[in-house]
Enzyme design. Sequence first.
Site, PDB file in Angstrom:
ATOM      1  N   ASN A 166       0.879  -1.174   0.000  1.00 11.22           N
ATOM      2  CA  ASN A 166       0.000   0.000   0.000  1.00 11.22           C
ATOM      3  C   ASN A 166       0.915   1.222   0.000  1.00 11.22           C
ATOM      4  OD1 ASN A 166      -1.808   2.052   0.425  1.00 11.22           O
ATOM      5  ND2 ASN A 166      -2.659   1.249   2.320  1.00 11.22           N
ATOM      6  N   ARG A 216      -2.550  -2.195  -3.412  1.00  7.71           N
ATOM      7  CA  ARG A 216      -3.765  -1.421  -3.182  1.00  7.71           C
ATOM      8  C   ARG A 216      -3.677  -0.158  -4.031  1.00  7.71           C
ATOM      9  NH1 ARG A 216      -4.836   3.286   0.807  1.00  7.71           N
ATOM     10  NH2 ARG A 216      -7.100   3.520   0.646  1.00  7.71           N
ATOM     11  N   ARG A 232     -10.936  15.297   7.952  1.00  4.85           N
ATOM     12  CA  ARG A 232     -11.759  15.764   6.833  1.00  4.85           C
ATOM     13  C   ARG A 232     -13.116  16.235   7.331  1.00  4.85           C
ATOM     14  NH1 ARG A 232     -10.485  10.317   3.997  1.00  4.85           N
ATOM     15  NH2 ARG A 232      -8.465  10.685   3.006  1.00  4.85           N
ATOM     16  N   GLU A 260      -8.375  -5.797   4.737  1.00  8.95           N
ATOM     17  CA  GLU A 260      -8.191  -5.458   3.331  1.00  8.95           C
ATOM     18  C   GLU A 260      -6.970  -6.141   2.735  1.00  8.95           C
ATOM     19  OE1 GLU A 260      -9.298  -0.975   2.793  1.00  8.95           O
ATOM     20  OE2 GLU A 260      -8.886  -1.320   4.916  1.00  8.95           O
TER      21      GLU A 260
END
Length: 404
Positions: free
Chosen positions: A9, A88, A237, A382
Amino acid sequence: MTDQVLVINCGSSSLKFAVLDGTENPPILEGIADRLGSEHSSITFKHNGTKQEQRLYDNDHRAAVAAIKKWINEHPEADISLAGVGHRVVHGGETFSQSVTINDEVLKGIEDCSVFAPLHNPAHVKGIKETQALFGDLPQVAVFDTAFHQTLSADQYLYPIPMRLYREHHFRKYGFHGTSYRYISQKLSELDPAYGAENALIAHLGNGASVCATCNGQSVDTSMGITPLEGLMMGTRSGSLDPSLLSFIADAEGITMEDALNVLNKESGLKGISEISNDCRTLETAQAQGDDRAQLALDMFSSRAAKHLASVSTNLSSLEHLVFTGGIGENSPLIREAICQRLQTLGIKIDRNTNQTAPRGEISCISLADAPVKVWIIPTNEELLIAQDTLHLINQDTATTHSA
């Protein structure tokens, strides 16, 4: 053929990695290269309960991949023999609706999607190219965060903006955390034989947070959009808000629109409201000590998560499951309870004691026995799904070659 996969990743200044055998077994090797591009870059290896950190004097992605290969070569006792590498990739646009074996055409497709993920996709391309250079002919596979949501219907993925902007520029909702949602859907199908005919809401809550509605194991709506900024309030965020606020911030602060967007991406969310931290654990500790800012941040996070879960549920004809996953979803009884309290209108009722005492890292059902909706905690994985996709495509390619 060996069943071991190196999962990578790659970020703009970091590279996470793990070697997995495609089963639920713990990683054989895992670690992270941090602060790439700076003179303080380093790489950490975790193997067999031990942790080792090394400086990276050539402080780039190539040095990180080279260090991983060197570690594998210098530790024969780890018995690592790789079948392939799984990457990923954050954004696959409309080009990729499933995982693919990487070739020149795929690499160009990932580069073309960089317009939507300018920080992530170029880093993924860099990681892929360096891995190809250092690991020779080892098969490489790309697994896309956006692919799971390619089943959304047009009335869900289109924005109510001029259609020419979609036709000419492909501006639309793409959604993210798709690899996690696909893993959770697979787990649900194992837990409930009737899942194929049932509907679920899944809340992936971490520093990045989103929700997804699934029908028959397929995504029908999700909260993130063309970028991961849309939807829930997150660690740093803002999530969804009035788009005009971007202009107001730029004018009031005397900054560019790009800098204002940076405020929404990196200075908002839990961090912006609490003015303490973007880490939910830190805020829960502060809240327990009576900090009003931490309380407000956690209340806002829970409220917005519940609103978005209720919103995506409007695309389901019924609701049988609610799943919490991700760092916060798996580990915060406080947040889970606060969200479920706001969703009672959907028939969601949890056992407070079971919610509080659910063992970490394990699958738990925390709903009341007579509740119409089963509420689950399911740890996501994942990396495992990326490893499994990689092995599947390698075996598929091998079978195709032999049959030809």
